[in-house]
Design a protein around this motif. Structure first.
Motif, PDB file in Angstrom:
ATOM      1  N   GLY A   1      47.488 -50.103 -23.431  1.00 31.11           N
ATOM      2  CA  GLY A   1      48.925 -50.049 -23.183  1.00 31.11           C
ATOM      3  C   GLY A   1      49.376 -48.688 -22.692  1.00 31.11           C
ATOM      4  O   GLY A   1      48.649 -47.975 -22.002  1.00 31.11           O
TER       5      GLY A   1
ATOM      6  N   ILE B   1      55.082 -48.404 -20.694  1.00 37.03           N
ATOM      7  CA  ILE B   1      54.641 -49.794 -20.806  1.00 37.03           C
ATOM      8  C   ILE B   1      53.880 -50.173 -19.544  1.00 37.03           C
ATOM      9  O   ILE B   1      54.100 -49.581 -18.479  1.00 37.03           O
ATOM     10  CB  ILE B   1      55.850 -50.730 -21.034  1.00 37.03           C
ATOM     11  CG1 ILE B   1      55.413 -52.095 -21.567  1.00 37.03           C
ATOM     12  CG2 ILE B   1      56.707 -50.862 -19.776  1.00 37.03           C
ATOM     13  CD1 ILE B   1      56.564 -52.954 -22.072  1.00 37.03           C
TER      14      ILE B   1
ATOM     15  N   THR C   1      53.267 -49.226 -27.018  1.00 40.78           N
ATOM     16  CA  THR C   1      54.439 -49.287 -26.141  1.00 40.78           C
ATOM     17  C   THR C   1      55.401 -48.180 -26.540  1.00 40.78           C
ATOM     18  O   THR C   1      55.638 -47.960 -27.732  1.00 40.78           O
ATOM     19  CB  THR C   1      55.157 -50.643 -26.274  1.00 40.78           C
ATOM     20  OG1 THR C   1      54.264 -51.697 -25.916  1.00 40.78           O
ATOM     21  CG2 THR C   1      56.382 -50.711 -25.364  1.00 40.78           C
TER      22      THR C   1
ATOM     23  N   ILE D   1      57.515 -48.777 -15.130  1.00 41.43           N
ATOM     24  CA  ILE D   1      56.536 -49.737 -15.660  1.00 41.43           C
ATOM     25  C   ILE D   1      55.272 -49.670 -14.811  1.00 41.43           C
ATOM     26  O   ILE D   1      55.323 -49.859 -13.595  1.00 41.43           O
ATOM     27  CB  ILE D   1      57.113 -51.167 -15.654  1.00 41.43           C
ATOM     28  CG1 ILE D   1      58.355 -51.229 -16.566  1.00 41.43           C
ATOM     29  CG2 ILE D   1      56.055 -52.183 -16.093  1.00 41.43           C
ATOM     30  CD1 ILE D   1      59.117 -52.534 -16.481  1.00 41.43           C
TER      31      ILE D   1
ATOM     32  N   LEU E   1      58.738 -58.905 -24.039  1.00 40.19           N
ATOM     33  CA  LEU E   1      57.669 -58.235 -24.784  1.00 40.19           C
ATOM     34  C   LEU E   1      56.740 -59.255 -25.441  1.00 40.19           C
ATOM     35  O   LEU E   1      55.515 -59.068 -25.469  1.00 40.19           O
ATOM     36  CB  LEU E   1      58.273 -57.300 -25.821  1.00 40.19           C
ATOM     37  CG  LEU E   1      58.994 -56.088 -25.217  1.00 40.19           C
ATOM     38  CD1 LEU E   1      59.921 -55.448 -26.231  1.00 40.19           C
ATOM     39  CD2 LEU E   1      57.997 -55.077 -24.691  1.00 40.19           C
TER      40      LEU E   1
ATOM     41  N   MET F   1      48.835 -57.735 -22.795  1.00 40.56           N
ATOM     42  CA  MET F   1      48.508 -56.520 -23.553  1.00 40.56           C
ATOM     43  C   MET F   1      47.124 -56.556 -24.188  1.00 40.56           C
ATOM     44  O   MET F   1      46.407 -55.554 -24.208  1.00 40.56           O
ATOM     45  CB  MET F   1      49.563 -56.277 -24.635  1.00 40.56           C
ATOM     46  CG  MET F   1      49.357 -55.009 -25.436  1.00 40.56           C
ATOM     47  SD  MET F   1      50.628 -54.760 -26.700  1.00 40.56           S
ATOM     48  CE  MET F   1      52.047 -54.307 -25.688  1.00 40.56           C
TER      49      MET F   1
END
Length: 273
Positions: free
Chosen positions: A29, A144, A165, A179, A202, A212
């Motif tokens: 991440g 992120i 994050t 991002i 998320l 993720m």
């Protein structure tokens, strides 16, 4: 039936590890993986572990105060043998890297390349190290990201994968420049430019098979670490979001709410029963 979520404050290490079992922790991440890695390393050294810290991608060379030993493998013909034969009798932190990466800008912080995931897998049960902490992803210092096709590079022997994050991105409008891998992020999370980065987006990032926790071993414990909570103006709103994400996902075992540069970094923990 909704899962029962436990919410509690935490003021020490988030887990106690058996000293007899080598453990591999991988961080992925954005938003402060390196700070988290060395905080964990210090916690585990205090518990009596010999901790190995490295990356399977690239990272900044840490300060001399961050580790007890620095090992450059560039001149080693067989890194596996060299690391397996180290004599580490006391709890310590060893930072290991392959080589320094040249930069044309002399003001840049020094970056280094790391080790292969296969080397970690081979070292796990045949070395003096009892814990391996691996930065397995890059995010260009952004809070992120979504992983690209080749990312992240997680050792298959990983026992825990921690997705990081930066809290400063949560409850803000999505903009591509904040991002990493925006196009992939947008596709995975069904997020358009200008959308609020909320529990839905998320949760999609965490739950998606290419999100993720992509490449995380199925049996590994999966933690979502929300870092830099000191940058959030409404902490209660953040904890409510964390609770919503825990309910809507099946991947997560726990959520840590933290500020890795503070004296007691992890403020609160959510766990699933």
């Amino acid at each position: 039936m909704k899962p029962e979520i436990h919410y509690h404050a935490l003021h020490s290490s988030p887990f106690d590890l058996p000293t007899s079992t080598p453990l591999v922790l991988a961080l992925v991440g954005g938003g402060g993986k390196t700070s988290a890695a060395f905080w964990l390393a210090n916690q585990l050294r205090r518990q009596g572990h010999c901790v190995f810290v490295s990356t399977t991608t690239k990272m900044f060379l840490p300060k001399e105060t961050h580790a007890d030993h620095f090992i450059n493998l560039e001149q080693e013909e067989n890194p596996l043998i060299a690391l397996s034969q180290l004599n580490l009798s006391d709890p310590s932190i060893t930072f290991c890297y392959q080589k320094r990466i040249k930069s044309n800008n002399t003001n840049d912080k020094i970056k280094v390349s790391g080790v292969t995931a296969e080397l970690i897998d081979n070292l796990k049960n045949d070395s003096p190290f009892t814990v391996f902490i691996i930065e397995a992803d890059g995010a260009k210092c952004l809070p992120i990201k979504a992983p690209d096709r080749h990312e992240p590079c997680i050792p298959i022997s990983s026992d825990m994968v921690i997705g990081v994050t930066g809290a400063e991105i949560i409850h803000t409008r999505a903009t591509p420049e904040r991002i990493h891998r925006w196009n992939t992020f947008s596709a995975l999370t069904q997020c358009s430019e200008g959308d609020m980065i909320d529990h839905r987006i998320l949760g999609n990032l965490i739950e998606h098979q290419h999100g993720m926790f992509k490449h995380a071993p199925e049996q590994a414990t999966k933690i979502w670490l929300i870092n830099k909570i000191d940058l959030v103006t409404n902490y209660q709103q953040l904890t409510q979001l964390a609770h919503q994400v825990m309910i809507q996902t099946t991947q997560l075992d726990a959520i840590w709410l933290a500020s890795m540069h503070s004296h007691t970094p992890i403020k609160d923990v959510l766990t699933r029963n």
